[in-house]
Design a protein around this motif. Structure first.
Motif, short mmCIF file in Angstrom:
data_model
loop_
_atom_site.label_atom_id
_atom_site.label_comp_id
_atom_site.label_asym_id
_atom_site.label_seq_id
_atom_site.Cartn_x
_atom_site.Cartn_y
_atom_site.Cartn_z
N ARG A 268 1.11 4.05 -2.87
CA ARG A 268 0.42 6.18 -2.16
C ARG A 268 1.89 6.41 -2.96
NH1 ARG A 268 -0.64 9.73 1.98
NH2 ARG A 268 0.99 10.74 2.18
N ALA B 78 1.00 -0.87 0.14
CA ALA B 78 0.09 -0.27 -0.13
C ALA B 78 0.67 1.52 0.23
CB ALA B 78 -0.71 0.18 1.32
N THR B 79 1.88 1.31 0.73
CA THR B 79 2.90 2.58 0.11
C THR B 79 2.99 2.68 -0.42
OG1 THR B 79 3.57 2.53 2.95
CG2 THR B 79 4.81 3.01 1.80
N THR C 15 -4.13 9.46 1.64
CA THR C 15 -4.24 9.43 0.04
C THR C 15 -5.42 9.64 -1.09
OG1 THR C 15 -2.79 7.43 0.82
CG2 THR C 15 -2.61 7.90 -1.52
N CYS D 61 -4.65 1.70 -2.71
CA CYS D 61 -3.81 1.72 -1.17
C CYS D 61 -5.28 1.62 -0.21
CB CYS D 61 -3.71 3.31 -0.68
SG CYS D 61 -2.55 4.12 -2.54
N TYR E 178 -3.40 6.13 4.21
CA TYR E 178 -4.15 5.33 3.01
C TYR E 178 -5.58 5.75 2.78
CZ TYR E 178 -0.72 1.95 4.10
OH TYR E 178 1.14 1.72 4.40
#
Length: 450
Positions: free
Chosen positions: A257, A253-254, A298, A279, A295
Motif C-alpha cells: 500500500r 500488503a501494508t 487502496t 494489496c 486494501y
C-alpha cells in the motif's frame, strides 16, 4: 501460441497438491492455476514467493517452472528444479540479503545520501525480491558470538514503532525520521544478525518491517524533493521484503500500500493500480475487516486516479462493506488501526475524484465527527480537503470556515501534505483577494510556511 508448463504441473503433483488445493492455499480460483499450467497466464510477482514455498522450490527453480517450452522439448526429459529440502540441504541463494540491504540503506540515509528514482518500475520490481528461506538460514548459521534475541527485543521494536508513529501522526514525519533510522541501524541491527529461533525470527522481521515502513512513511511525509521520494520508495520495498520473508501477509500488503500511494503521488498510475491489486490479493488471506477495508480502499483510490470509475466504485463499495463490520479482536497492526474516521477521509477523497462532491463532503464531515482523527496532522489534512471540496461546490463561506480551522491545526507540523495544502489554499484564495476573510487566511498561511 502458449506452451503448456509441463514442469509446473508435474512439480505440483510431486508435492501432492491438486489444482484445487494449490488454488485454495493461494486464495485464487482453480481456473487461475489451470491457466498458469497451460501457459495462458503467468503468476503475478506478489504471488511467486508463496507459490515457491508451496512447491518447495527456490526462486530460480520457480522461474524454471514458469518458462514455457514448445512441444518439441517434450521429447527430452524435463529436469525437476532443485527442491528446497531440510535446512542442512539448503543451497545458497543468489538473492540479495535483506538484512544487509536494509541496513546499508539506513546507514546511507543517516549519511544523508540521496536516492533518486525516475519511475515506479522499482516499486514493481521489488515484488519479486523476497528470499523466503533467509530466516531459516539465519537460525542455523548465526555466528557463535552473536547476541541472543528473544521476545523482549521484539517487544522493544514494537514499542518504539508505536511511540515514533504516534509522534509522527501528531507533528508530521519530518520530526523523527532520523530517530527511526538510527534505531534501526544502531539498536536493531545486532538483533537482526543475532541468534534466535525461527518463530522469534519471524516476529523480529515483522516488527522490523513496521519500523522500516515507518521510516518510509516519514521520508514521504517529510518533503517533496526527488531524493526523499526515492528514499521512501526504497524503504517501502524493504519493508515488503522483510514482511514477505516473515510470511506476514498483512504487513506485506501494508508495505505494498505504501508503494501504491507513493506511485500515486508520483503520477505512476498504472503501477499504482497493479500494486493496489497486490494489496487486495494479500488481503484475501486475512479475516480482519479493517485490514480488508484498508486494501480495498487502496485499489479504489488508485483506480479513481487512473480514471477507471467502474473499478473504483466496485472496490470502494467492498471497502465500505468491510469497514462496517464489527472487529472481534483488537490488533496492534497498522491495518487494524484503519479506523472508520480514516476510512471516511480516504473514501471522501475518492468520491471527490469521481466528482461526487456532495457525498465527498458528507464523508469528510463524518471523518471529523467520529473518533479516531484527533491527531493534529491528520485533522489538518482533512480540514484542508474539506475546504477544497466546498470551494468546488461553490460554497465559498464554507470553504473559508474549513480552511480557518485547518490553519489552527497546521502550525508547527512538518509534513509535505500540510505544506502542499497550505500552498494550494493560498493559490485558490487569490481569486477572492477582495474579501477580507480570504486575505486574512492567506496572511496566516504565509506566516506558517515562513
Amino acid at each position: 501460441m502458449a506452451h503448456h508448463r509441463n514442469g509446473l504441473s508435474a512439480r505440483r503433483r510431486t508435492v501432492g497438491l491438486t489444482q484445487e488445493a494449490l488454488a485454495e492455499h493461494l486464495r485464487v480460483d482453480r481456473s487461475t492455476v489451470a491457466r498458469w499450467e497451460s501457459g495462458r497466464a503467468t503468476p503475478q510477482p506478489w504471488m511467486r514467493p508463496r507459490l515457491a514455498r508451496l512447491l518447495r522450490v527456490n526462486a530460480e527453480g520457480l522461474d524454471d517452472l514458469l518458462t514455457p517450452r514448445p512441444p518439441a522439448d517434450a521429447r527430452t526429459s524435463t529436469r525437476e528444479p532443485e527442491a528446497i529440502g531440510p535446512p542442512e540441504a539448503m543451497p545458497s541463494t543468489p538473492h540479495a540479503d535483506t538484512v544487509a540491504s536494509v541496513l546499508h540503506l539506513g546507514r546511507s540515509d543517516v549519511e544523508r545520501r540521496e536516492f533518486v528514482l525516475a519511475s515506479g518500475g522499482y516499486a514493481l520490481s521489488a515484488l519479486g525480491l523476497p528470499d523466503m528461506e533467509s530466516i531459516t538460514r539465519r537460525t542455523r548459521n548465526a555466528a557463535p558470538g552473536a547476541v541472543r534475541v528473544g521476545q523482549g527485543e521484539v517487544t522493544a521494536v514494537r514499542h518504539v514503532v508505536k511511540a515514533l508513529g504516534d509522534s509522527a501522526s501528531e507533528l508530521g514525519g519530518g520530526h523523527a525520521r532520523h530517530l527511526a533510522v538510527r534505531y534501526l541501524t544502531q539498536d536493531v541491527a545486532p538483533w537482526l544478525e543475532g541468534r534466535f529461533t525461527e518463530a522469534t525470527g519471524r516476529e523480529l522481521f515483522s516488527a522490523t518491517s513496521q519500523l522500516v515502513h515507518l521510516a518510509g512513511w516519514m521520508a514521504q511525509d517529510e518533503g517533496d524533493t526527488p531524493g526523499l521520494r526515492g528514499l521512501a520508495q526504497r524503504y517501502y520495498a524493504h519493508s515488503f521484503r522483510l514482511a514477505a520473508e516473515a510470511d506476514d501477509p498483512e504487513l506485506s500488503a501494508t508495505a505494498l500500500r505504501g508503494l501504491a500511494v507513493q506511485c500515486m503521488d508520483l503520477g505512476h498510475r498504472a503501477e499504482a493500480v497493479q500494486l493496489g491489486e497486490a494489496c487486495v490479493a494479500y488481503g484475501r488471506q486475512l479475516d480482519h475487516p479493517r485490514a480488508v477495508a484498508y486494501y480495498e480502499a487502496t485499489l479504489a483510490n488508485a483506480a479513481a486516479q487512473d480514471g477507471d470509475r467502474h473499478t473504483a466504485t466496485k472496490h470502494l463499495a467492498r471497502s465500505e462493506s468491510s469497514i462496517a463490520k464489527p472487529v472481534a479482536v483488537a490488533g496492534d497492526s497498522w491495518a487494524a488501526h484503519y479506523s472508520p474516521g480514516r476510512w471516511a477521509h480516504e473514501s471522501g477523497m475518492i468520491l471527490s475524484r469521481l466528482d461526487d462532491l456532495d457525498a465527498a463532503e458528507e464523508h469528510l464531515r463524518l471523518a471529523l465527527d467520529i473518533h479516531g482523527l484527533d491527531r493534529r496532522r491528520t485533522r489538518a489534512i482533512v480540514l484542508a480537503d474539506l475546504g477544497g471540496v466546498r470551494l468546488r461546490q461553490g460554497d465559498t463561506d464554507g470553504a473559508m470556515a474549513a480552511w480557518g480551522e485547518f490553519l489552527d491545526c497546521a502550525d508547527g507540523i512538518r509534513s509535505v501534505k500540510v505544506q502542499t495544502a497550505l500552498q494550494d489554499m493560498r493559490v485558490r484564495l487569490r481569486r477572492y483577494s477582495g474579501l477580507p476573510e480570504a486575505q486574512s487566511l492567506r496572511e496566516r498561511a504565509a506566516h506558517i510556511t515562513g
